[in-house]
Scaffold this motif. Sequence first.
Motif, mmCIF file in Angstrom:
data_model
loop_
_atom_site.group_PDB
_atom_site.id
_atom_site.type_symbol
_atom_site.label_atom_id
_atom_site.label_comp_id
_atom_site.label_asym_id
_atom_site.label_seq_id
_atom_site.Cartn_x
_atom_site.Cartn_y
_atom_site.Cartn_z
ATOM 1 N N THR A 111 -39.539 135.696 117.211
ATOM 2 C CA THR A 111 -38.237 134.147 117.983
ATOM 3 C C THR A 111 -37.616 134.498 116.679
ATOM 4 O OG1 THR A 111 -40.399 132.830 120.166
ATOM 5 C CG2 THR A 111 -38.045 132.370 119.238
ATOM 6 N N LEU A 112 -36.038 134.758 116.931
ATOM 7 C CA LEU A 112 -35.711 134.349 116.350
ATOM 8 C C LEU A 112 -34.422 133.177 116.548
ATOM 9 C CD1 LEU A 112 -34.081 138.790 115.578
ATOM 10 C CD2 LEU A 112 -35.819 136.698 115.074
ATOM 11 N N SER A 113 -34.498 131.833 115.286
ATOM 12 C CA SER A 113 -33.454 131.143 115.809
ATOM 13 C C SER A 113 -32.191 130.861 114.993
ATOM 14 C CB SER A 113 -34.015 130.130 115.244
ATOM 15 O OG SER A 113 -35.285 129.772 116.528
ATOM 16 N N CYS A 114 -31.065 130.450 115.308
ATOM 17 C CA CYS A 114 -29.947 131.145 115.075
ATOM 18 C C CYS A 114 -29.060 129.518 115.578
ATOM 19 C CB CYS A 114 -28.993 131.528 115.542
ATOM 20 S SG CYS A 114 -27.093 131.743 114.551
ATOM 21 N N ALA A 115 -29.182 128.807 114.303
ATOM 22 C CA ALA A 115 -27.940 127.307 113.726
ATOM 23 C C ALA A 115 -26.828 127.303 113.417
ATOM 24 C CB ALA A 115 -29.660 125.988 113.084
ATOM 25 N N ALA A 116 -26.318 126.275 114.386
ATOM 26 C CA ALA A 116 -24.889 126.336 114.583
ATOM 27 C C ALA A 116 -24.045 125.333 113.297
ATOM 28 C CB ALA A 116 -23.821 126.846 115.248
ATOM 29 N N SER A 117 -23.142 125.212 112.191
ATOM 30 C CA SER A 117 -22.649 123.977 111.413
ATOM 31 C C SER A 117 -22.500 122.850 112.612
ATOM 32 C CB SER A 117 -22.174 124.297 110.349
ATOM 33 O OG SER A 117 -21.026 125.151 110.553
ATOM 34 N N ARG A 118 -21.762 123.259 113.381
ATOM 35 C CA ARG A 118 -20.989 122.959 115.024
ATOM 36 C C ARG A 118 -21.441 122.730 116.099
ATOM 37 N NH1 ARG A 118 -14.834 125.027 115.699
ATOM 38 N NH2 ARG A 118 -14.659 124.860 117.676
ATOM 39 N N SER A 119 -20.992 122.258 116.343
ATOM 40 C CA SER A 119 -21.414 121.782 118.625
ATOM 41 C C SER A 119 -20.812 123.491 118.987
ATOM 42 C CB SER A 119 -20.064 120.850 118.925
ATOM 43 O OG SER A 119 -21.104 121.379 120.057
ATOM 44 N N ILE A 120 -21.602 124.654 119.701
ATOM 45 C CA ILE A 120 -21.833 125.830 120.309
ATOM 46 C C ILE A 120 -21.497 125.120 121.359
ATOM 47 C CG2 ILE A 120 -23.124 126.557 118.628
ATOM 48 C CD1 ILE A 120 -25.309 126.630 121.072
ATOM 49 N N ALA A 121 -21.272 124.345 122.289
ATOM 50 C CA ALA A 121 -20.730 123.775 123.598
ATOM 51 C C ALA A 121 -19.335 124.739 124.311
ATOM 52 C CB ALA A 121 -20.989 122.710 123.768
ATOM 53 N N SER A 122 -18.529 124.287 123.000
ATOM 54 C CA SER A 122 -17.095 124.410 122.863
ATOM 55 C C SER A 122 -16.642 126.293 123.557
ATOM 56 C CB SER A 122 -16.487 124.460 121.903
ATOM 57 O OG SER A 122 -16.238 124.307 120.721
ATOM 58 N N THR A 123 -18.115 127.067 122.711
ATOM 59 C CA THR A 123 -17.961 128.529 122.625
ATOM 60 C C THR A 123 -18.087 129.399 123.769
ATOM 61 O OG1 THR A 123 -20.652 128.791 122.415
ATOM 62 C CG2 THR A 123 -19.295 128.560 120.607
ATOM 63 N N SER A 124 -17.063 130.258 124.187
ATOM 64 C CA SER A 124 -16.998 131.127 125.317
ATOM 65 C C SER A 124 -18.435 132.109 125.774
ATOM 66 C CB SER A 124 -16.119 131.840 125.345
ATOM 67 O OG SER A 124 -15.914 132.867 124.425
ATOM 68 N N ALA A 125 -19.189 131.948 124.426
ATOM 69 C CA ALA A 125 -20.264 133.041 124.761
ATOM 70 C C ALA A 125 -21.416 132.733 123.081
ATOM 71 C CB ALA A 125 -20.325 134.455 124.640
ATOM 72 N N MET A 126 -22.541 133.404 123.291
ATOM 73 C CA MET A 126 -23.180 133.620 121.968
ATOM 74 C C MET A 126 -24.023 134.373 121.894
ATOM 75 S SD MET A 126 -22.346 131.016 120.004
ATOM 76 C CE MET A 126 -23.893 130.928 118.745
ATOM 77 N N GLY A 127 -24.239 135.321 121.003
ATOM 78 C CA GLY A 127 -24.605 136.851 120.997
ATOM 79 C C GLY A 127 -25.951 137.631 119.839
ATOM 80 N N TRP A 128 -26.767 137.766 120.326
ATOM 81 C CA TRP A 128 -27.444 138.333 118.865
ATOM 82 C C TRP A 128 -26.268 140.159 118.917
ATOM 83 C CZ3 TRP A 128 -30.286 136.318 115.307
ATOM 84 C CH2 TRP A 128 -30.773 135.273 115.788
ATOM 85 N N TYR A 129 -26.473 140.378 117.425
ATOM 86 C CA TYR A 129 -26.475 141.830 117.344
ATOM 87 C C TYR A 129 -27.359 142.682 116.599
ATOM 88 C CZ TYR A 129 -21.830 141.276 119.602
ATOM 89 O OH TYR A 129 -21.021 141.025 120.258
ATOM 90 N N ARG A 130 -27.430 143.705 116.293
ATOM 91 C CA ARG A 130 -28.603 144.450 115.119
ATOM 92 C C ARG A 130 -27.839 145.484 114.219
ATOM 93 N NH1 ARG A 130 -33.169 146.889 119.182
ATOM 94 N NH2 ARG A 130 -32.148 148.441 119.758
ATOM 95 N N GLN A 131 -28.626 145.974 113.662
ATOM 96 C CA GLN A 131 -27.942 147.013 112.526
ATOM 97 C C GLN A 131 -29.197 147.653 111.776
ATOM 98 O OE1 GLN A 131 -24.724 146.100 109.575
ATOM 99 N NE2 GLN A 131 -24.224 148.328 110.081
ATOM 100 N N ALA A 132 -29.651 148.912 112.666
ATOM 101 C CA ALA A 132 -30.800 149.246 111.762
ATOM 102 C C ALA A 132 -30.068 149.990 110.682
ATOM 103 C CB ALA A 132 -31.668 150.124 113.130
ATOM 104 N N PRO A 133 -30.464 150.396 109.546
ATOM 105 C CA PRO A 133 -29.869 151.186 108.685
ATOM 106 C C PRO A 133 -30.142 153.081 108.940
ATOM 107 C CG PRO A 133 -32.743 150.728 108.218
ATOM 108 C CD PRO A 133 -32.139 150.660 109.966
ATOM 109 N N GLY A 134 -28.544 152.772 108.399
ATOM 110 C CA GLY A 134 -27.921 154.057 108.638
ATOM 111 C C GLY A 134 -26.469 154.187 110.083
ATOM 112 N N LYS A 135 -27.016 152.707 110.925
ATOM 113 C CA LYS A 135 -26.042 152.729 111.694
ATOM 114 C C LYS A 135 -25.014 151.716 111.980
ATOM 115 C CE LYS A 135 -30.236 155.216 114.730
ATOM 116 N NZ LYS A 135 -31.232 154.933 115.785
#
Length: 118
Positions: A19-43
């Motif tokens: 399980t990955l977690s992402c803590a924000a330094s300010r309120s995320i209630a005003s975000t339009s979206a939150m997401g996760w992305y990934r980058q593999a080596p060489g991609k």
Amino acid sequence: QVQLVESGGGLVQPGGSLTLSCAASRSIASTSAMGWYRQAPGKQRELVATITRSGTRNYAEYVKGRFTISRDDARNTVYLQLSSLKPEDTAVYYCAADFTSGTTIRYFGQGTLVTVSS
């Protein structure tokens, strides 16, 4: 501006879970979206999953049924549950926050490494 700090990455065997977690330094209630992305080596960086302010979830085809994104606005935290992990899931996973006011500005965290290997 917002700072995003990911945690929870590590080495896991194929078929395992994290399980990955992402803590924000300010309120995320005003975000339009939150997401996760990934980058593999060489991609290039690719989308993994997003969740809107209203809770609508969107997943890349290659993680559907295996990964689950969720958000806790009271804790300003977004989570990504990874299960049935495969070696091809090995990548640096980045959290993203979208703020929309006319245009959308996307912020990324520094990433957390997930390695799937026996």
